[in-house]
Design an enzyme around this catalytic site. Structure first.
Site, short mmCIF file in Angstrom:
data_model
loop_
_atom_site.label_atom_id
_atom_site.label_comp_id
_atom_site.label_asym_id
_atom_site.label_seq_id
_atom_site.Cartn_x
_atom_site.Cartn_y
_atom_site.Cartn_z
N GLY A 147 0.82 -1.20 0.00
CA GLY A 147 0.00 0.00 0.00
C GLY A 147 0.86 1.25 0.00
CD GLN A 159 3.43 5.71 2.61
OE1 GLN A 159 2.43 5.22 2.13
NE2 GLN A 159 4.45 4.97 3.02
CB CYS A 190 5.51 1.84 6.95
SG CYS A 190 5.00 3.36 6.15
CG LEU A 191 6.53 0.94 0.77
CD1 LEU A 191 5.91 1.31 -0.57
CD2 LEU A 191 7.64 -0.10 0.58
CG HIS A 221 -0.23 1.10 7.47
ND1 HIS A 221 0.79 0.64 8.30
CD2 HIS A 221 0.37 1.91 6.57
CE1 HIS A 221 1.94 1.17 7.90
NE2 HIS A 221 1.72 1.93 6.84
CD GLU A 222 -1.02 2.39 2.98
OE1 GLU A 222 -0.59 3.56 2.89
OE2 GLU A 222 -0.27 1.40 3.09
CG HIS A 270 0.66 6.62 5.68
ND1 HIS A 270 1.83 7.06 6.26
CD2 HIS A 270 0.87 5.30 5.37
CE1 HIS A 270 2.70 6.05 6.32
NE2 HIS A 270 2.14 4.98 5.80
#
Ligand code: NI
Length: 173
Positions: free
Chosen positions: A46, A51, A92-93, A134-135, A138
């Site tokens: 994701g 991000q 997480c990226l 999670h997203e 963000h």
């Protein structure tokens, strides 16, 4: 299409609260294509627009084994969350190499526009549910490490700052 730079924790831009997408136009389509390419290239499940330093409510995801089933959520709104929660290991990226447990609701109901601008109702459980929560965090300026203890969080912060100083983390994914 183009690969985009992913912002790394503890960059403060990750704490920006995103604004709604006003119109699903050509610009958004290009952004979706670029975000999907960036997510696949980085082997993520994701990616939120936050991000890549775009502060609009847009998320791309793909939890499929074959990496061929993209899901796009525009202006997602949480309608319902189950009282039951589960501890899940997350990564997480924007926080490369760090994995830790976070409590998330088991089941959720979300309303969002798809990539064609059509309203959709999504009932999610399992990995999809965790990933959406999670997203969506963000988009509210929240990174998963903020659920961890201050001690753990500070350790992660120092570790990532050191890696960035030493150039061990590429800026471009
Ligand atoms: Ni993330």
């Amino acid at each position: 299409m183009a690969l985009l730079s992913i912002i790394r924790y503890p960059d403060t831009r990750l704490h920006t609260v995103a604004k709604p997408v006003t119109v699903v136009d050509e610009r958004i389509q290009t952004l979706i294509a670029d975000m999907l390419e960036t997510m696949y290239e980085a082997n993520g499940v994701g990616l939120a627009a936050t991000q890549i330093d775009v502060h609009e409510r847009l998320i791309v995801m793909d939890i499929s084994e074959g990496r061929d089933d993209p899901l796009v959520l525009i202006n997602p709104k949480m309608l319902w969350t189950s009282p039951e929660k589960h501890l899940n290991e997350e990564g997480c990226l924007s926080v490369p190499g760090i994995y830790d447990g976070v409590q998330r609701h088991d089941t959720i109901k979300v309303e969002a526009l798809d990539r064609d601008g059509k309203a959709r109702l999504i009932e999610a459980e399992g990995l999809l549910s965790v990933c959406i929560q999670h997203e969506m965090d963000h988009l509210m300026g929240k990174v998963f490490v903020e659920y961890l203890s201050p001690l753990k969080r500070n350790r992660i912060k120092s570790k990532l700052q050191k890696a960035q100083r030493e150039g061990r983390v590429a800026n471009k994914v």
